[in-house]
Scaffold this active site. Structure first.
Site, mmCIF file in Angstrom:
data_model
loop_
_atom_site.group_PDB
_atom_site.id
_atom_site.type_symbol
_atom_site.label_atom_id
_atom_site.label_comp_id
_atom_site.label_asym_id
_atom_site.label_seq_id
_atom_site.Cartn_x
_atom_site.Cartn_y
_atom_site.Cartn_z
ATOM 1 N N THR A 303 3.539 0.247 33.219
ATOM 2 C CA THR A 303 3.027 -0.752 34.276
ATOM 3 C C THR A 303 1.918 -0.565 34.820
ATOM 4 O O THR A 303 0.758 -1.507 35.093
ATOM 5 C CB THR A 303 4.022 -0.199 35.430
ATOM 6 O OG1 THR A 303 5.609 -0.374 35.040
ATOM 7 C CG2 THR A 303 4.133 -1.204 36.729
ATOM 8 N N ASP A 361 5.480 -7.244 39.841
ATOM 9 C CA ASP A 361 4.493 -6.189 40.212
ATOM 10 C C ASP A 361 3.084 -6.637 40.148
ATOM 11 O O ASP A 361 2.010 -5.990 39.577
ATOM 12 C CB ASP A 361 4.624 -5.094 39.089
ATOM 13 C CG ASP A 361 5.870 -4.268 39.144
ATOM 14 O OD1 ASP A 361 6.779 -4.843 39.747
ATOM 15 O OD2 ASP A 361 6.218 -3.349 38.399
ATOM 16 N N ASP A 388 9.523 -7.529 42.878
ATOM 17 C CA ASP A 388 8.783 -6.036 43.175
ATOM 18 C C ASP A 388 7.286 -6.297 43.403
ATOM 19 O O ASP A 388 6.678 -5.653 42.971
ATOM 20 C CB ASP A 388 9.222 -5.229 42.407
ATOM 21 C CG ASP A 388 10.547 -4.955 42.348
ATOM 22 O OD1 ASP A 388 11.425 -5.242 43.066
ATOM 23 O OD2 ASP A 388 11.147 -4.555 40.997
ATOM 24 N N ARG A 452 13.691 -3.602 48.185
ATOM 25 C CA ARG A 452 14.504 -2.759 47.543
ATOM 26 C C ARG A 452 13.594 -1.503 47.316
ATOM 27 O O ARG A 452 12.711 -1.378 47.221
ATOM 28 C CB ARG A 452 15.316 -3.108 46.415
ATOM 29 C CG ARG A 452 14.052 -3.606 45.038
ATOM 30 C CD ARG A 452 15.362 -3.844 43.762
ATOM 31 N NE ARG A 452 14.241 -4.227 42.748
ATOM 32 C CZ ARG A 452 14.542 -4.456 41.644
ATOM 33 N NH1 ARG A 452 15.966 -4.383 41.351
ATOM 34 N NH2 ARG A 452 13.676 -4.818 40.664
ATOM 35 N N TRP A 454 12.402 1.692 45.645
ATOM 36 C CA TRP A 454 11.960 2.396 44.336
ATOM 37 C C TRP A 454 11.854 3.596 44.450
ATOM 38 O O TRP A 454 11.234 4.457 45.266
ATOM 39 C CB TRP A 454 10.688 1.672 43.819
ATOM 40 C CG TRP A 454 9.900 2.181 42.261
ATOM 41 C CD1 TRP A 454 10.894 2.593 41.434
ATOM 42 C CD2 TRP A 454 8.745 2.448 42.151
ATOM 43 N NE1 TRP A 454 10.252 2.824 40.301
ATOM 44 C CE2 TRP A 454 8.883 2.618 40.783
ATOM 45 C CE3 TRP A 454 7.565 2.180 42.659
ATOM 46 C CZ2 TRP A 454 7.737 2.857 40.013
ATOM 47 C CZ3 TRP A 454 6.286 2.396 41.863
ATOM 48 C CH2 TRP A 454 6.412 2.794 40.697
#
Length: 538
Positions: A303, A361, A388, A452, A454
């Site tokens: 990521t 992301d 996200d 949410r 992480w």
């Protein structure tokens, strides 16, 4: 933070290759400097380079790069003019493999021939050297310890100014020496029983990596058409001397700059500024995803490794431009499609009228470690994505920004705005104040979550903190807008709202609200003040 997709989207395609040769332009500070030569090999060839031994070719290595792929003794490729005297040559260098112990890759300056020049080496024995080679006989002028890992990009520079020599590794050691063996000559790259890639090679005729900042600062111009000091943003960053104490403004002319950009921790006080004032005119973009295979076969990027731009330096600013990750989801079927436009790990960062484009992301405000706070202030910015798309452990304030959710094609779940991983020892995570939460065409009503929690690697100490206050929320926001993640309940996170408006702001039992007294401790100034009282808010 993977979520199966029912909809895929791509950004605008990459721009054409950059110019290979740039002939100088004066700096706006009036300093006498010119860029003599640049080559990023995006034209797919090595015109102007003369190879000696080894196997030299232009290959894809993140972007196009010059590669030496034979593990032979003393392979070299040279370019430039025998008349060049005082200059700095800078290049990104990636050793791919060392054939035996005590092998090296190198960057050359003032080359006379294939057997006479100054050079800096990265050795497999974790040594950085400043050397000279005279008729094939080498002399070490200075040396220092440096971590050297095959498969890793390093930015090397070698300055020759009169009899003064200086070699450096970005984020690592700097070596100096005095020698008068060679007074003029071209540049080159080399390997010794090693294979390697070389990219983003530039030569500036100043006697330092860039004009040293004056008390009033320095401006460097980047232009794709060759009318500036550099044709790539990374080359301009490379040209800033490590440890600079004054603001250096990198003024970027219109264009799409398809390149990977890193601002290292050793180079604070850098500003990226689009010259037109219109954020859409200057785009810095790349297209790696977490699941994109690395060209050297060593795995995938992951990521954070997918980031088009990484900002590790403190006191960085950006204004009037766009950062993007143009990964084409429709063209790939990777298990990991996170594709980051920008990762920040520095402190006291300001983004003003900046767009962040991506899907999953998009933007990662982070910090150097879970025990270190990295603060960033986003003013009048635009952030888009779906899953996200604002995530990480950083402390970030979004002030008067548009936060736009893209269409994933679902009537029930069009993704999550945030996935914070704030450390439980950090009081403040993400604040959205007086922002507008909007949705792309076709996004279903009540289908987008505010966030949410992480927990990277299952870290139980990552207790997300997110507050939306005095912001306008579109109808796409769910009435129960917080969700669990990876077995962790959102109710254990620090999620809250205060005085929001719009059709997506209806208060329900699943929407924790701050009182006025509580909200007084969660202002933009409180988030950003830290221990040094930083206050970038106008």
């Amino acid at each position: 933070m993977t979520l199966p997709r029912t909809w895929r989207r791509s950004l605008a395609g990459p721009a054409a290759g950059l110019l290979a040769v740039l002939v100088g332009a004066a700096l706006s500070t009036g300093a006498s400097a010119a860029t003599l030569f640049t080559d990023d090999f995006e034209d797919g060839n090595a015109t102007g380079w003369t190879g000696s031994a080894g196997t030299w070719s232009v290959v894809a290595d993140g972007s196009n790069a010059l590669r030496q792929s034979a593990s032979t003794l003393d392979a070299r490729s040279r370019a430039g003019s025998a008349s060049w005297t005082n200059y700095t040559v800078t290049a990104r260098v990636k050793p791919l493999a060392f054939n035996g112990s005590n092998r090296f890759v190198a960057l050359l300056a003032r080359t006379q021939s294939d057997t006479s020049y100054y050079y800096v080496t990265l050795r497999s024995t974790n040594v950085f050297e400043l050397k000279k080679l005279v008729n094939g006989s080498s002399t070490t002028l200075a040396t220092a310890a440096a971590t050297v890992t095959a498969g890793t990009w390093y930015t090397l520079s070698l300055t020759v100014s009169g009899s003064t020599l200086r070699g450096s590794v970005a984020g690592g050691p700097t070596l100096t020496a005095t020698d008068s063996q060679f007074t003029a000559g071209g540049i080159g790259v080399a390997t010794y029983y090693a294979t390697a890639s070389f990219d983003d090679i530039s030569v500036a005729d100043t006697g330092s990596p860039s004009p040293s900042p004056s008390p009033t600062g320095t401006t460097i111009v980047v232009a794709k058409d060759g009318t500036g000091n550099y044709t790539t943003v990374q080359a301009a960053v490379n040209g800033v001397p490590a440890g600079n104490t004054k603001r250096v403004t990198i003024s970027i002319k219109p264009g799409t700059y398809r390149e990977l950009v890193t601002v290292p921790a050793t180079k604070p006080y850098i500003s990226f500024v689009g010259t037109t004032g219109n954020a859409t005119d200057v785009v810095i973009t790349y297209d790696n995803a977490a699941g994109t295979p690395k060209p050297d076969g060593s795995g995938t990027y992951g990521t954070t490794g997918s980031s088009s731009v990484v900002i590790d330096a403190n006191d960085f600013t950006a204004k009037n431009l766009t950062f993007a990750n143009a990964f084409d989801e429709a063209a790939h079927s990777y298990d990991a499609e996170q594709a980051v436009a920008v990762t920040t790990r520095g402190d006291r960062l300001i983004f003003d009228n900046v767009r962040f484009l991506g899907n999953q992301d998009t933007l990662q405000p982070s910090s150097p470690s879970t025990t270190t706070i990295g603060r960033a202030y986003y003013r009048n910015c635009y952030v888009e994505g779906d899953v996200d798309f604002i995530f990480g452990r950083g402390t970030a304030v979004f002030d008067h920004c548009e936060i736009r959710s893209l269409n994933r094609g679902s009537t029930t779940n069009n993704g999550y705005v945030t996935a914070a991983s704030t450390s439980n020892t950090t009081a403040y995570g993400f604040l959205f104040t007086q922002c507008s939460l909007t949705a792309a065409s076709g996004v279903a009503a009540q289908s987008v979550h505010l966030g949410r929690p992480w927990h990277p690697g299952g870290d139980v100490n990552a207790i997300a903190q997110v507050l939306y206050r005095e912001s306008a929320m579109g109808a796409h926001i769910l009435p129960s807008p917080w969700d669990d993640m990876s077995g962790f309940s959102w109710r254990d996170a620090r999620f809250s709202e205060y005085a929001n408006t719009g059709p997506g702001s209806t208060v329900t039992a699943d929407r924790p609200q701050l009182t006025a007294a509580q909200a007084a401790n969660y202002t933009a100034q409180k988030y950003l003040a830290g221990s040094d009282g930083w206050n970038p808010i106008p």
